[in-house]
Write an enzyme that holds these catalytic residues in place. Structure first.
Site, PDB file in Angstrom:
ATOM      1  N   HIS A  65      -2.756   1.734  -6.540  1.00 29.02           N
ATOM      2  CA  HIS A  65      -3.456   1.463  -5.281  1.00 29.02           C
ATOM      3  C   HIS A  65      -3.563  -0.055  -5.159  1.00 29.02           C
ATOM      4  O   HIS A  65      -3.690  -0.745  -6.184  1.00 29.02           O
ATOM      5  CB  HIS A  65      -4.900   1.962  -5.289  1.00 29.02           C
ATOM      6  CG  HIS A  65      -5.091   3.434  -5.432  1.00 29.02           C
ATOM      7  ND1 HIS A  65      -5.272   4.047  -6.638  1.00 29.02           N
ATOM      8  CD2 HIS A  65      -5.171   4.410  -4.505  1.00 29.02           C
ATOM      9  CE1 HIS A  65      -5.453   5.358  -6.446  1.00 29.02           C
ATOM     10  NE2 HIS A  65      -5.381   5.598  -5.162  1.00 29.02           N
ATOM     11  N   ASP A 109      -6.275  -1.512  -7.233  1.00 31.03           N
ATOM     12  CA  ASP A 109      -6.123  -1.401  -8.701  1.00 31.03           C
ATOM     13  C   ASP A 109      -5.569  -2.683  -9.321  1.00 31.03           C
ATOM     14  O   ASP A 109      -5.821  -2.964 -10.487  1.00 31.03           O
ATOM     15  CB  ASP A 109      -5.125  -0.290  -9.071  1.00 31.03           C
ATOM     16  CG  ASP A 109      -5.568   1.093  -8.635  1.00 31.03           C
ATOM     17  OD1 ASP A 109      -6.764   1.282  -8.368  1.00 31.03           O
ATOM     18  OD2 ASP A 109      -4.686   1.985  -8.569  1.00 31.03           O
ATOM     19  N   GLU A 138       0.249  17.972  -5.964  1.00 33.22           N
ATOM     20  CA  GLU A 138      -0.491  17.828  -7.227  1.00 33.22           C
ATOM     21  C   GLU A 138      -0.992  19.209  -7.664  1.00 33.22           C
ATOM     22  O   GLU A 138      -1.665  19.888  -6.889  1.00 33.22           O
ATOM     23  CB  GLU A 138      -1.658  16.854  -6.978  1.00 33.22           C
ATOM     24  CG  GLU A 138      -2.448  16.527  -8.201  1.00 33.22           C
ATOM     25  CD  GLU A 138      -3.355  15.313  -7.999  1.00 33.22           C
ATOM     26  OE1 GLU A 138      -2.924  14.312  -7.389  1.00 33.22           O
ATOM     27  OE2 GLU A 138      -4.498  15.383  -8.455  1.00 33.22           O
ATOM     28  N   ASP A 191      -8.263  16.545 -13.135  1.00 30.64           N
ATOM     29  CA  ASP A 191      -7.130  15.659 -13.436  1.00 30.64           C
ATOM     30  C   ASP A 191      -6.823  15.565 -14.933  1.00 30.64           C
ATOM     31  O   ASP A 191      -6.762  14.476 -15.507  1.00 30.64           O
ATOM     32  CB  ASP A 191      -7.404  14.238 -12.900  1.00 30.64           C
ATOM     33  CG  ASP A 191      -7.352  14.176 -11.379  1.00 30.64           C
ATOM     34  OD1 ASP A 191      -6.822  15.111 -10.751  1.00 30.64           O
ATOM     35  OD2 ASP A 191      -7.836  13.174 -10.820  1.00 30.64           O
TER      36      ASP A 191
HETATM   37  C1  XLS Z   1      -7.112  12.197  -5.833  1.00 33.22           C
HETATM   38  C2  XLS Z   1      -5.721  11.843  -5.643  1.00 33.22           C
HETATM   39  C3  XLS Z   1      -5.413  10.387  -5.864  1.00 33.22           C
HETATM   40  C4  XLS Z   1      -4.121  10.019  -5.202  1.00 33.22           C
HETATM   41  C5  XLS Z   1      -3.927   8.555  -5.021  1.00 33.22           C
HETATM   42  O1  XLS Z   1      -7.514  13.350  -5.914  1.00 33.22           O
HETATM   43  O2  XLS Z   1      -4.951  12.653  -6.479  1.00 33.22           O
HETATM   44  O3  XLS Z   1      -5.391  10.108  -7.218  1.00 33.22           O
HETATM   45  O4  XLS Z   1      -3.035  10.526  -5.894  1.00 33.22           O
HETATM   46  O5  XLS Z   1      -4.828   8.017  -4.120  1.00 33.22           O
HETATM   47 NI    NI Z   2      -2.890  12.386  -6.769  1.00 34.68          NI
HETATM   48 NI    NI Z   3      -6.148  14.457  -7.412  1.00 38.45          NI
END
Ligand code: XLS
Ligand code: NI
Ligand code: NI
Length: 447
Positions: A110, A113, A277, A318
């Site tokens: 980002h 970051d 994801e 995550d």
């Molecule tokens: C959050 C998202 C984030 C994105 C990037 O849940 O997965 O990590 O991938 O902003």
């Molecule tokens: Ni993500």
């Molecule tokens: Ni995520």
């Protein structure tokens, strides 16, 4: 900042670790790969080129272990510096050292970051310009590449009610400014893609929300992002990251199918793809494989943020995905459709808060890399054997017969199809779907 051969005056940050090498399944070295052998050819392609793995900046280098209930738990040496800018430089040197030691090709970031804390939009612009030069120098030095960049449009409190969907045009302008700068930076760095994750593009309550207005805004400004991409000659994909909720109660980018409807409404099909994801898939009530299959079938496949949640609590935890079967099921949808193209597997995953040592960052990634490599080998075996494909072909074979073809022809009507039933004396029976047999095929192929 000067970047010397070692990665700046600050390195090394991990003097006792690495490089992480392939040692094979017999190895009991916890700091080696057992399955990821980057040059091994699988289905005609090197493992590295299939998986195109990336380490993410935010979870791996930025996160200090803070959570809703507790203070920072990690003491990362790159979080300290002579100044906030020096700390950002140290973090960058650590990032490229880590990536090099893991021997993975890509990274993701980002805007916020990679820079020091920036009090105004103008300061963020300046700092990002400077950081982009430093990132380019690290890329040249190490050969590492950018999978994608993204603007963080969730963290600053001005975005509490959304970024592009905010009710206040001044705030939307700030979001546009951040996206423009970050897309330009991604382009300058040779980034393969640009991602938008709409964490706050949605609502907490309908009582204060004009859905119609917010979706119009979202479509309008996303169209301008696409227009800008073409203007600057960025060849990578623009991607939206589906997620149903968290941080807001309802997110507009709920899942891949919802995004398809939104893109087609604004004429953006083919211009915008999805970054899928697994943890977001399960939050929306789908499997990872479902989201991949949907993206493939709708022509929207972009990239993957590889991780997983915890099946008991349903949050976006995550975690590193160690579920070889789950990833195999996704890969058998993805690989026959051509694989990842400009996308990759980005480890959008973090170690647990109790895993406070630098070595834990290595263990997390090594486990994730090896699990993915095993899934690739398992999927390749299934695809090479061809039984799943031939089963599907046999199941739909009737559509090649005269009746099937006539039913799909443009000349068909409801009458013409219905009349065939009596004319041909149709009274068909059901054929087994063989689910358990097929599931056994998958389990038997797991490496
Ligand atoms: C959050 C998202 C984030 C994105 C990037 O849940 O997965 O990590 O991938 O902003
Ligand atoms: Ni993500
Ligand atoms: Ni995520």
């Amino acid at each position: 900042m000067t970047v010397d051969a070692q990665g700046g005056a600050h390195a090394p940050f991990f003097p006792e670790i690495g490089p992480i090498c392939f040692e094979g399944p017999q190895s009991d070295n916890p700091l080696a790969y057992q399955y990821y052998d980057k040059d091994r050819v699988v289905l005609g392609k090197r493992m590295e080129d299939h998986l195109r793995m990336a380490v993410c900046y935010w979870h791996t280098y930025c996160w200090d272990g803070v959570d809703m209930f507790g203070a920072p738990a990690f003491e990362r040496p790159w979080h300290q510096g002579a100044s906030p800018r020096d700390a950002a430089d140290r973090k960058m040197a650590a990032a490229f050292e880590f990536l090099t030691k893991l021997d993975l090709p890509f990274y993701c970031f980002h805007d916020v970051d990679v820079v020091e804390p920036s009090p105004t939009p103008a300061a963020l612009s300046d700092n990002l310009r400077r950081a982009t030069e430093a990132l380019a120098a690290h890329q040249d030095r190490t050969g590492k590449r950018l999978l994608w960049g993204t603007a963080n449009l969730t963290n600053h409190r001005r975005y509490a009610a959304g970024a592009l969907t905010n009710p206040d045009p001044d705030i939307v302008a700030c979001a546009v400014h951040q996206i423009r700068d970050c897309l330009n930076a991604t382009h300058a760095l040779g980034g393969q893609n640009y991602v938008l994750w709409g964490g706050r593009e949605g609502y907490d309550t309908l009582l204060n929300t004009r859905l119609d207005r917010e979706l119009e805004q979202y479509g309008r400004f996303l169209s301008l992002v696409v227009e800008h991409k073409h203007k600057i000659g960025f060849k990578g994909k623009i991607m939206i990251e589906p997620k149903p909720h968290e941080p807001v109660y309802h997110m507009y980018d709920f899942d891949t199918a919802t995004i398809y409807g939104f893109l087609s409404r604004f004429g953006l099909l083919g211009e915008v793809h999805v970054n899928i994801e697994p943890n977001h898939s399960t939050l929306s009530g789908h499997s990872f494989a479902h989201e991949i299959a949907m993206a493939v079938s709708l022509g929207m496949m972009g990239s993957i943020d590889i991780n997983c949640g915890n099946s008991q609590n349903g949050w976006d935890t995550d975690q590193f995905n160690l579920d070889i079967r789950d990833m195999t099921l996704a890969l058998i949808e993805l690989l026959p459709a051509g694989g990842l193209d400009t996308g990759g597997f980005n480890f959008d995953a973090k170690v647990r808060r109790q895993s406070s040592d630098l070595s834990d960052l290595f263990f997390g990634h090594i486990g994730g890399v090896d699990a993915l490599a095993r899934a690739l080998l398992s999927a390749a075996e299934l695809i090479e054997k061809g039984a799943l494909k031939s089963h599907k072909e046999a199941r739909y074979a009737g559509w090649q017969d005269p009746l099937g073809q006539a039913m799909m022809a443009e000349t068909a009507s409801l009458d013409s199809i219905a009349d065939q039933v009596v004319e041909q004396g149709l009274n068909p029976d059901h054929a087994s779907g063989r689910q358990e047999y097929l599931e056994n095929l998958v389990n038997r192929s797991l490496v």
